[in-house]
Design a protein around this motif. Structure first.
Motif, short mmCIF file in Angstrom:
data_model
loop_
_atom_site.label_atom_id
_atom_site.label_comp_id
_atom_site.label_asym_id
_atom_site.label_seq_id
_atom_site.Cartn_x
_atom_site.Cartn_y
_atom_site.Cartn_z
N ALA A 107 38.99 8.36 -14.84
CA ALA A 107 39.83 7.78 -13.86
C ALA A 107 39.36 7.05 -12.51
O ALA A 107 38.29 7.74 -12.19
CB ALA A 107 41.13 8.66 -13.82
N PRO A 108 40.04 6.24 -11.88
CA PRO A 108 39.53 5.64 -10.75
C PRO A 108 39.35 6.66 -9.46
O PRO A 108 38.60 6.25 -8.45
CB PRO A 108 40.35 4.58 -10.35
N PHE A 109 40.14 7.71 -9.28
CA PHE A 109 39.92 8.73 -8.36
C PHE A 109 39.33 9.64 -8.72
O PHE A 109 39.57 10.97 -7.83
CB PHE A 109 41.29 8.79 -7.61
N ASP A 110 38.98 9.93 -9.96
CA ASP A 110 38.18 11.32 -10.31
C ASP A 110 36.81 11.50 -9.61
O ASP A 110 36.08 10.39 -9.22
CB ASP A 110 37.91 11.28 -11.95
N PRO A 111 36.26 12.63 -9.41
CA PRO A 111 35.08 12.76 -8.74
C PRO A 111 33.85 12.30 -9.58
O PRO A 111 33.92 12.09 -10.76
CB PRO A 111 34.91 14.28 -8.73
N ILE A 112 32.91 11.70 -8.94
CA ILE A 112 31.28 11.32 -9.36
C ILE A 112 30.94 12.92 -9.36
O ILE A 112 30.52 13.42 -8.55
CB ILE A 112 30.68 10.52 -8.47
N LEU A 113 30.41 13.15 -10.69
CA LEU A 113 29.59 14.53 -11.03
C LEU A 113 28.25 14.41 -10.75
O LEU A 113 27.61 13.32 -11.07
CB LEU A 113 29.98 14.96 -12.39
N TYR A 114 27.81 15.55 -10.10
CA TYR A 114 26.31 15.52 -9.67
C TYR A 114 25.69 16.82 -10.09
O TYR A 114 26.11 17.85 -10.20
CB TYR A 114 26.16 15.55 -7.98
N PHE A 175 25.60 9.73 -18.00
CA PHE A 175 26.26 11.22 -17.25
C PHE A 175 27.91 11.07 -17.29
O PHE A 175 28.21 10.24 -17.05
CB PHE A 175 25.59 11.66 -16.00
N PRO A 176 28.39 12.22 -17.51
CA PRO A 176 30.08 12.22 -17.27
C PRO A 176 30.48 11.88 -16.20
O PRO A 176 29.78 11.97 -15.17
CB PRO A 176 30.52 13.84 -17.62
N ASN A 177 31.47 11.09 -16.19
CA ASN A 177 32.10 10.50 -14.93
C ASN A 177 31.40 9.30 -14.08
O ASN A 177 31.39 9.03 -13.08
CB ASN A 177 32.33 11.48 -14.01
N PHE A 178 30.48 8.77 -15.01
CA PHE A 178 29.59 7.68 -14.48
C PHE A 178 30.32 6.26 -14.63
O PHE A 178 29.58 5.18 -14.33
CB PHE A 178 28.11 7.66 -14.77
N LEU A 257 22.98 8.70 -3.05
CA LEU A 257 24.44 9.69 -2.92
C LEU A 257 24.10 11.06 -3.14
O LEU A 257 23.18 11.49 -3.74
CB LEU A 257 25.27 9.17 -4.01
N LYS A 258 24.80 12.05 -2.13
CA LYS A 258 24.69 13.27 -2.24
C LYS A 258 26.06 14.06 -2.28
O LYS A 258 27.08 13.28 -2.02
CB LYS A 258 23.65 13.87 -0.82
N VAL A 259 26.13 15.19 -2.53
CA VAL A 259 27.07 15.84 -2.59
C VAL A 259 27.95 15.78 -1.38
O VAL A 259 27.32 16.08 -0.23
CB VAL A 259 26.86 17.57 -3.14
N GLY A 260 29.44 15.49 -1.74
CA GLY A 260 30.20 15.41 -0.62
C GLY A 260 30.45 13.97 -0.09
O GLY A 260 31.36 13.62 0.69
N ASP A 261 29.72 13.07 -0.67
CA ASP A 261 29.89 11.76 -0.28
C ASP A 261 30.80 11.02 -0.85
O ASP A 261 31.41 11.37 -1.91
CB ASP A 261 28.55 10.81 -0.55
N THR A 276 34.71 11.09 -4.70
CA THR A 276 33.89 12.14 -3.97
C THR A 276 32.74 12.42 -4.99
O THR A 276 33.24 13.07 -6.05
CB THR A 276 34.71 13.10 -3.26
N VAL A 277 31.57 12.77 -4.47
CA VAL A 277 30.49 13.22 -5.10
C VAL A 277 30.55 14.77 -5.31
O VAL A 277 30.85 15.55 -4.26
CB VAL A 277 29.29 12.96 -4.75
N GLN A 278 30.55 15.29 -6.39
CA GLN A 278 31.00 16.59 -6.57
C GLN A 278 29.79 17.32 -7.39
O GLN A 278 29.57 16.76 -8.60
CB GLN A 278 32.48 16.91 -7.36
N LYS A 279 29.39 18.51 -7.13
CA LYS A 279 28.26 19.28 -8.02
C LYS A 279 29.02 20.03 -8.93
O LYS A 279 30.24 20.54 -8.98
CB LYS A 279 27.85 20.25 -7.07
N ILE A 280 28.53 19.84 -10.32
CA ILE A 280 28.92 20.27 -11.48
C ILE A 280 28.63 21.69 -11.52
O ILE A 280 27.65 22.24 -10.77
CB ILE A 280 28.58 19.65 -12.71
#
Length: 280
Positions: A107-114, A175-178, A257-261, A276-280
């Protein structure tokens, strides 16, 4: 028409947006917006007064992906003349095709997974084509009849996996959520078939990409016809059509990009996204 899905993951309600921007529940007309229902979607709502449909309160409600889950996600590389110049690559003579795994779709507001194994995480604002009916070996003149509409996509990429690990680009694209997609699908009649649409992307509030679909090398009709020569496009399939200049890999020095961006992006008429970039 604008179609969208609202609600918690797995419990989304199919909706259309009326002229005032109010979401209307169309679940009495179609069970959901899926590859199985898309072929009859516009016919199902044709002639129905949106005001007669239940209003959906959008306040605080999650915006889901506009199609439940495409069977296939195809991508066109280096499809903007100014981006090809940025990348130092020649203008392609034919569309460059690669795939993203279906599990990238979100979805458009789901996090980008890192992942800690990533080193060069990048962004790409893109126009997405949503296929409305099966297309196989069709002409360019026929192609627009096979497009349900257009949507906004962030073609997230891990450049080190894409370009430095050998093999095909799919490695850095899957990768998931890409593949955040949405918020809406807009039918081509509302957008003049996606001609001359301004598009943008910000990272942490700083403008990175500022482009326009009028610098696309291959337009949507050409892309759909071309792909149909090699494969059968199915209802609900998503085609990501390339990105304008301003990706992180094109910066001097590159920016990753880094976590939290926070990534925000949009295309005129197709709404906006934020992740938001989120660490898995």
């Amino acid at each position: 028409m604008k179609f969208l899905r609202l609600g918690a993951a797995g419990q989304e309600i199919p909706c259309l947006l009326d002229e005032s921007g109010t979401a209307r529940d169309i679940s009495s007309l179609v069970s959901d917006i899926t590859p199985e229902t898309i072929a009859g979607l516009t016919a199902a709502v044709a002639g129905v007064d949106p005001a007669s449909l239940p209003e959906v309160d959008q306040a605080g409600v999650r915006v889901g992906s506009p199609v439940s889950q495409p069977r296939n996600i195809y991508c066109i590389g280096l499809n903007y003349s100014d981006h090809a110049k940025e990348a130092g690559m020649p203008i392609p003579e034919e569309p460059i095709l690669f795939n993203k795994a279906s599990g990238t779709y979100c979805a458009p507001f789901d996090p980008i997974l890192y992942s800690d194994k990533m080193t060069k995480l990048d962004w790409e604002v893109e126009l997405g084509i949503v296929i409305g009916k099966q297309a196989f070996n069709i002409s360019k003149d026929e192609a627009l009849e096979h497009i349900l509409g257009y949507t906004l996509v962030n073609d997230v990429s891990e450049r080190s996996w894409q370009l430095e690990r050998g093999g095909q680009w799919a490695k850095g694209k899957s990768f998931p959520n890409f593949c955040p997609t949405g918020p809406w699908i807009v039918t081509g009649d509302e957008l003049d078939d996606a001609k001359s649409l301004p598009m943008w992307l910000d990272v942490n509030g700083q403008r990175m990409q500022n482009g326009n679909t009028d610098t696309m090398i291959f337009d949507p009709a050409t892309i759909v016809s071309y792909l149909s020569e090699f494969l059968r496009l199915e209802p609900g399939d998503l085609i990501c059509t390339g990105t304008p200049p301003g990706v992180g890999a094109g910066m001097k020095p590159p920016v990753w990009l880094k976590v939290g961006d926070r990534v925000s992006l949009g295309i005129q008429g197709l709404g906006s996204q934020e992740q938001t970039v989120q660490k898995i």
